[in-house]
Scaffold this motif. Structure first.
Motif, mmCIF file in Angstrom:
data_model
loop_
_atom_site.group_PDB
_atom_site.id
_atom_site.type_symbol
_atom_site.label_atom_id
_atom_site.label_comp_id
_atom_site.label_asym_id
_atom_site.label_seq_id
_atom_site.Cartn_x
_atom_site.Cartn_y
_atom_site.Cartn_z
ATOM 1 N N PHE A 103 3.512 6.414 5.797
ATOM 2 C CA PHE A 103 3.436 5.794 4.477
ATOM 3 C C PHE A 103 2.000 5.869 3.993
ATOM 4 C CE2 PHE A 103 7.067 3.807 6.473
ATOM 5 C CZ PHE A 103 7.999 3.704 5.452
ATOM 6 N N ALA A 104 1.837 6.067 2.702
ATOM 7 C CA ALA A 104 0.502 6.030 2.112
ATOM 8 C C ALA A 104 0.012 4.584 2.117
ATOM 9 C CB ALA A 104 0.537 6.569 0.687
ATOM 10 N N LEU A 105 -1.183 4.380 2.633
ATOM 11 C CA LEU A 105 -1.732 3.038 2.808
ATOM 12 C C LEU A 105 -1.689 2.211 1.527
ATOM 13 C CD1 LEU A 105 -3.393 0.905 4.399
ATOM 14 C CD2 LEU A 105 -5.432 2.146 3.659
ATOM 15 N N PHE A 106 -2.158 2.774 0.446
ATOM 16 C CA PHE A 106 -2.346 1.982 -0.769
ATOM 17 C C PHE A 106 -1.072 1.811 -1.594
ATOM 18 C CE2 PHE A 106 -6.526 3.833 0.261
ATOM 19 C CZ PHE A 106 -7.185 2.641 0.531
ATOM 20 N N ILE B 20 -4.579 -5.003 9.059
ATOM 21 C CA ILE B 20 -4.513 -5.541 7.697
ATOM 22 C C ILE B 20 -3.085 -5.431 7.157
ATOM 23 C CG2 ILE B 20 -5.345 -5.206 5.322
ATOM 24 C CD1 ILE B 20 -7.993 -4.190 6.670
ATOM 25 N N ILE B 21 -2.462 -4.277 7.347
ATOM 26 C CA ILE B 21 -1.095 -4.084 6.860
ATOM 27 C C ILE B 21 -0.101 -4.896 7.685
ATOM 28 C CG2 ILE B 21 0.744 -2.390 6.475
ATOM 29 C CD1 ILE B 21 -1.605 -2.379 4.406
ATOM 30 N N ASP C 102 3.411 4.500 10.387
ATOM 31 C CA ASP C 102 2.170 5.269 10.463
ATOM 32 C C ASP C 102 1.513 5.262 9.090
ATOM 33 O OD1 ASP C 102 0.298 7.417 10.407
ATOM 34 O OD2 ASP C 102 1.304 8.364 12.080
ATOM 35 N N LEU C 103 0.354 4.629 8.991
ATOM 36 C CA LEU C 103 -0.368 4.520 7.722
ATOM 37 C C LEU C 103 -1.330 5.690 7.552
ATOM 38 C CD1 LEU C 103 -1.282 0.771 8.074
ATOM 39 C CD2 LEU C 103 0.416 1.716 6.502
ATOM 40 N N HIS D 113 7.140 0.334 -0.879
ATOM 41 C CA HIS D 113 8.087 0.928 0.073
ATOM 42 C C HIS D 113 8.636 -0.078 1.082
ATOM 43 C CE1 HIS D 113 6.988 4.807 -1.548
ATOM 44 N NE2 HIS D 113 5.722 4.492 -1.382
ATOM 45 N N LEU D 114 8.569 -1.358 0.764
ATOM 46 C CA LEU D 114 9.037 -2.366 1.711
ATOM 47 C C LEU D 114 10.522 -2.228 2.013
ATOM 48 C CD1 LEU D 114 7.084 -5.537 0.509
ATOM 49 C CD2 LEU D 114 6.520 -3.955 2.374
#
Length: 200
Positions: A119-122, A149-150, A99-100, A127-128
């Motif tokens: 997770f924070a988008l930017f 995009i992600i 969840d972005l 965090h991979l």
């Protein structure tokens, strides 16, 4: 345009949506609408900025990437329509729901799904290690703009079992409001501290 942005990013070509002066806004570009585009068409455009130092070879690569993507020959990631996202899929113990979020948790306008990890988008690149490579991954976001995009970014990083939710949680909430309420209520209960556990 979000899917195209993700596909082009996978090929190393960075583009943006809308005009530079409208970055971060949902309003269609007034320049494009004054040229005769409908608001829907204006929101579906891509902006391409070329540096002065762009070489002929780099331009040829950009054109090649566009041809690959637009011909349908590029890498594909499964797009899940809001009507396809079922309770069984959400509750599957094997599925990792990513969840972005663009804002802090206290400011969420749409609640996360049960069992999802936010997770924070930017900062997703940092965090991979928290995103499993061996499980199927469903990427969701609030409005559907960031998830493709992600998802393509993760594909470029070697993840293979990827899908994303078209139109985001908002589209899913509108398409299946009862199921959205049920799944987010479960998520809210999951976040409550257990008896004897201090709230943080």
């Amino acid at each position: 345009n979000a899917v195209l942005m993700g596909q082009l990013d996978y090929h190393g070509v960075s583009v943006a949506a809308g005009s530079a002066c409208n970055t971060g806004e949902d309003a269609p570009s007034h320049v494009l609408t004054s040229m005769g585009l409908t608001p829907e068409e204006a929101r579906s455009t891509l902006r391409i900025s070329f540096p002065h130092s762009l070489s002929d070879r780099e331009l040829a690569y950009v054109i090649s990437a566009f041809r690959t993507v637009l011909s349908g020959k590029g890498e594909a990631i499964t797009a899940i329509q809001p009507s396809q996202l079922s309770l069984e899929m959400i509750l599957s113990p094997d599925l990792f729901i990513l969840d972005l979020r663009r804002r802090l948790k206290s400011e969420y306008s749409l609640k996360p799904l049960s069992g999802s990890r936010s997770f924070a988008l930017f900062t997703i690149g940092r965090h991979l290690d928290a995103i499993p490579r061996h499980r199927p991954i469903l990427v969701v976001c609030e409005t559907g703009n960031d998830a493709p995009i992600i998802a393509y970014y993760l594909k470029r990083k070697g993840y293979s079992r990827l899908s994303f939710l078209m139109w985001g949680l908002l589209g899913w909430k509108l398409a299946r409001p009862e199921l959205y309420a049920r799944c987010t209520q479960s998520a809210a209960r999951d976040e409550q501290p257990s008896p004897g556990q201090a709230a943080t």
